[in-house]
Design a protein around this motif. Structure first.
Motif, PDB file in Angstrom:
ATOM      1  N   LEU A 180      62.318  -5.207  52.623  1.00 21.88           N
ATOM      2  CA  LEU A 180      62.289  -5.000  54.072  1.00 21.88           C
ATOM      3  C   LEU A 180      63.632  -4.465  54.578  1.00 21.88           C
ATOM      4  CD1 LEU A 180      60.335  -8.143  55.309  1.00 21.88           C
ATOM      5  CD2 LEU A 180      59.663  -5.750  55.631  1.00 21.88           C
ATOM      6  N   SER A 181      64.713  -4.968  54.000  1.00 21.24           N
ATOM      7  CA  SER A 181      66.037  -4.508  54.413  1.00 21.24           C
ATOM      8  C   SER A 181      66.238  -3.037  54.046  1.00 21.24           C
ATOM      9  CB  SER A 181      67.120  -5.371  53.752  1.00 21.24           C
ATOM     10  OG  SER A 181      68.400  -5.020  54.228  1.00 21.24           O
ATOM     11  N   TYR A 182      65.804  -2.667  52.837  1.00 22.53           N
ATOM     12  CA  TYR A 182      65.906  -1.261  52.437  1.00 22.53           C
ATOM     13  C   TYR A 182      65.031  -0.371  53.320  1.00 22.53           C
ATOM     14  CZ  TYR A 182      68.645  -1.907  48.146  1.00 22.53           C
ATOM     15  OH  TYR A 182      69.648  -2.166  47.246  1.00 22.53           O
ATOM     16  N   ALA A 183      63.859  -0.885  53.701  1.00 23.16           N
ATOM     17  CA  ALA A 183      62.981  -0.100  54.574  1.00 23.16           C
ATOM     18  C   ALA A 183      63.668   0.168  55.913  1.00 23.16           C
ATOM     19  CB  ALA A 183      61.662  -0.842  54.784  1.00 23.16           C
ATOM     20  N   LEU A 184      64.269  -0.864  56.478  1.00 25.36           N
ATOM     21  CA  LEU A 184      65.004  -0.685  57.733  1.00 25.36           C
ATOM     22  C   LEU A 184      66.141   0.315  57.545  1.00 25.36           C
ATOM     23  CD1 LEU A 184      65.481  -1.650  60.677  1.00 25.36           C
ATOM     24  CD2 LEU A 184      67.000  -3.407  59.730  1.00 25.36           C
ATOM     25  N   LEU A 341      59.991  -5.784  45.058  1.00 26.32           N
ATOM     26  CA  LEU A 341      60.809  -4.869  45.852  1.00 26.32           C
ATOM     27  C   LEU A 341      60.093  -3.527  45.970  1.00 26.32           C
ATOM     28  CD1 LEU A 341      63.755  -4.182  47.071  1.00 26.32           C
ATOM     29  CD2 LEU A 341      64.161  -3.191  44.825  1.00 26.32           C
ATOM     30  N   SER A 342      59.602  -3.023  44.851  1.00 30.20           N
ATOM     31  CA  SER A 342      58.904  -1.729  44.823  1.00 30.20           C
ATOM     32  C   SER A 342      57.633  -1.787  45.650  1.00 30.20           C
ATOM     33  CB  SER A 342      58.571  -1.347  43.376  1.00 30.20           C
ATOM     34  OG  SER A 342      59.738  -1.239  42.589  1.00 30.20           O
ATOM     35  N   GLU A 343      56.885  -2.880  45.537  1.00 28.41           N
ATOM     36  CA  GLU A 343      55.653  -3.038  46.314  1.00 28.41           C
ATOM     37  C   GLU A 343      55.928  -2.908  47.804  1.00 28.41           C
ATOM     38  OE1 GLU A 343      52.587  -6.636  47.511  1.00 28.41           O
ATOM     39  OE2 GLU A 343      53.570  -6.726  45.547  1.00 28.41           O
ATOM     40  N   LYS A 347      54.857   0.364  50.601  1.00 30.23           N
ATOM     41  CA  LYS A 347      54.125   0.175  51.856  1.00 30.23           C
ATOM     42  C   LYS A 347      54.735   0.992  52.986  1.00 30.23           C
ATOM     43  CE  LYS A 347      52.108  -4.343  50.834  1.00 30.23           C
ATOM     44  NZ  LYS A 347      50.703  -3.856  50.932  1.00 30.23           N
ATOM     45  N   PHE A 348      55.981   1.393  52.822  1.00 31.18           N
ATOM     46  CA  PHE A 348      56.647   2.230  53.817  1.00 31.18           C
ATOM     47  C   PHE A 348      56.807   3.662  53.315  1.00 31.18           C
ATOM     48  CE2 PHE A 348      58.065  -2.095  54.829  1.00 31.18           C
ATOM     49  CZ  PHE A 348      57.811  -2.144  56.198  1.00 31.18           C
TER      50      PHE A 348
END
Length: 434
Positions: A180-184, A341-343, A347-348
């Motif tokens: 989630l942090s990497y997505a942000l 993490l990859s999953e 999703k993003f």
């Protein structure tokens, strides 16, 4: 600070604003009449930067319906020199920031991408407590949260490593947390840059008092060097030599160095981590048959920061994973983390090999691997000791710091600590971490 409060009198709360905030919360929750019951929320050794108090509020609503509210309050230490030796206020600033700013930001992107309605993800994604009130005002630091233990969540035994199933679950959830942090970071780079800047400005050890640093250096250096006593000179002389040499740089390079110097981490791959991923900061839920579910809660974000995710994994592997599981399943455990993490990244519509290549993660595990030994030396003495054997360092004075270090060394000699620390040392050497 508030004084002469009817809640403070004869209660476990310190003099401060906690009582005022609690009364506001009770009123906001619609209690017409109520009774408050307080009890200690932790034993010595369970929490190191505050006192935990369980608060049960029972009463009625405006229409006469029975109501109950279960809270837990974490209050900063207000006495002794411990406050001057540790950046207590900054700890609470960071945790408040995590709840008020960081988590709303990452959970918002779940909503924006329609993932808040993804039932499959929701049932296996970690949760955090609800914060009802908080303060990071010096000498009045506190957090008031819902008590998840009253919702059938349970905490593990801090004196024992987590078993296989619990370790795997934590690593899955850390994968989601970091994902989630990497997505942000990749979807909203400007927002993430602001968050990273906040962490940089609140570096809890960057401006630590030199007197505290000197005491801490002597303490950690001594504990790391004592690792040689866990090894057999007849069969482990090479390892003994390595740990003695490592002890000379352990504190400055792998403890204070990693806490103070952000340049050691490649900003391209840095991510917001929990920072204190050990048994007492996890809550687990079980089904009616006692089987572990995917439902898990993360607690206590006072050491969160923006660094390599390897720091998180090294910490967890050192203090909460058994010697046998770490030795026999290290690559598998890394794969569990990386797959989750990859999953999350998929999703993003993000590619893991671009966001955090597996080779980079493995390289950082080796580059910063000495951190395992330092945190093991620091933490295991407390984690493996009974509450009554742990000194009350929250009321400790500077004059008593030498006595405290002697007590910590004494605690580190218990059989469990010695065995687990030996496992960490041999693992780190075997994998080329030192």
């Amino acid at each position: 600070m508030a004084t002469n409060s009817r809640l403070i009198k004869d209660s476990l709360l310190p003099e401060g604003k906690e009582d005022e905030e609690l009364l506001k919360i009770i009123k906001a929750e619609g209690f017409k009449d109520y009774e408050i019951t307080m009890s200690s929320g932790a034993e010595r050794g369970d929490n190191f930067t505050g006192t935990l108090v369980n608060i049960e509020v029972k009463g009625h609503s405006e229409n006469g319906e029975a109501k109950q509210l279960n809270l837990i309050t974490k209050c900063s230490p207000r006495l002794g020199d411990f406050r001057n030796m540790m950046p207590i206020t900054q700890f609470y600033i960071i945790e408040t920031f995590m709840y008020d700013t960081y988590f709303p930001a990452v959970f918002n992107i779940l909503k924006e991408y329609g993932l808040d309605n993804d039932k499959a993800l929701r049932t296996k994604l970690f949760s955090i407590p609800k914060v009802y009130g908080a303060s990071a005002e010096p000498m009045d630091e506190f957090m008031i949260m819902n008590n998840k233990k009253c919702e059938n969540y349970k905490m593990g035994n801090r004196m024992e490593p987590l078993d296989d199933a619990h370790c795997r679950l934590v690593l899955k959830q850390l994968g989601y947390l970091h994902g989630l942090s990497y997505a942000l970071k990749h979807l909203y780079p400007e927002k993430f840059a602001e968050i990273a800047k906040t962490f940089a400005s609140c570096n809890v050890f960057e401006n630590a008092p030199e007197q505290m640093v000197a005491i801490y250096r002597a303490h950690i250096t001594g504990l790391v060097e004592m690792g040689k006593t866990t090894l057999d000179p007849e069969t482990n002389q090479l390892e003994i030599d390595k740990i003695v040499e490592f002890s000379k740089i352990a504190f400055d390079e792998y403890m204070m160095g990693l806490l103070r110097d952000r340049s050691k981490f490649d900003p391209k791959y840095s991510v917001v981590i929990h920072g204190d991923a050990w048994t007492n900061n996890f809550l687990f839920k079980y089904d009616e048959l006692g089987n572990l579910t995917d439902d898990m809660v993360f607690l206590d974000f006072q050491l969160s920061r923006c660094v390599s995710p390897a720091i998180e994994l090294l910490y967890f592997l050192a203090v909460s994973v058994s010697t046998e599981l770490r030795k026999n399943s290290y690559n598998e455990l890394l794969e569990i983390y990386y797959s989750r993490l990859s999953e999350m990244l998929f999703k993003f519509n993000l590619e893991p090999y671009e966001v955090l290549p597996r080779t980079v993660l493995e390289s950082d595990m080796k580059k910063f691997g000495g951190y395992m030994i330092v945190v093991g030396a620091q933490a295991l003495a407390f984690h493996t000791s009974k509450s009554e054997d742990i000194p009350d360092f929250q009321t400790m004075t500077l004059d008593e710091s030498e006595k405290f270090m002697l007590e910590a060394k004494k605690m580190s000699k218990n059989d469990s600590c010695q065995s687990r620390f030996k496992g960490i040392i041999l693992f780190a050497i075997e994998h080329g971490f030192i």
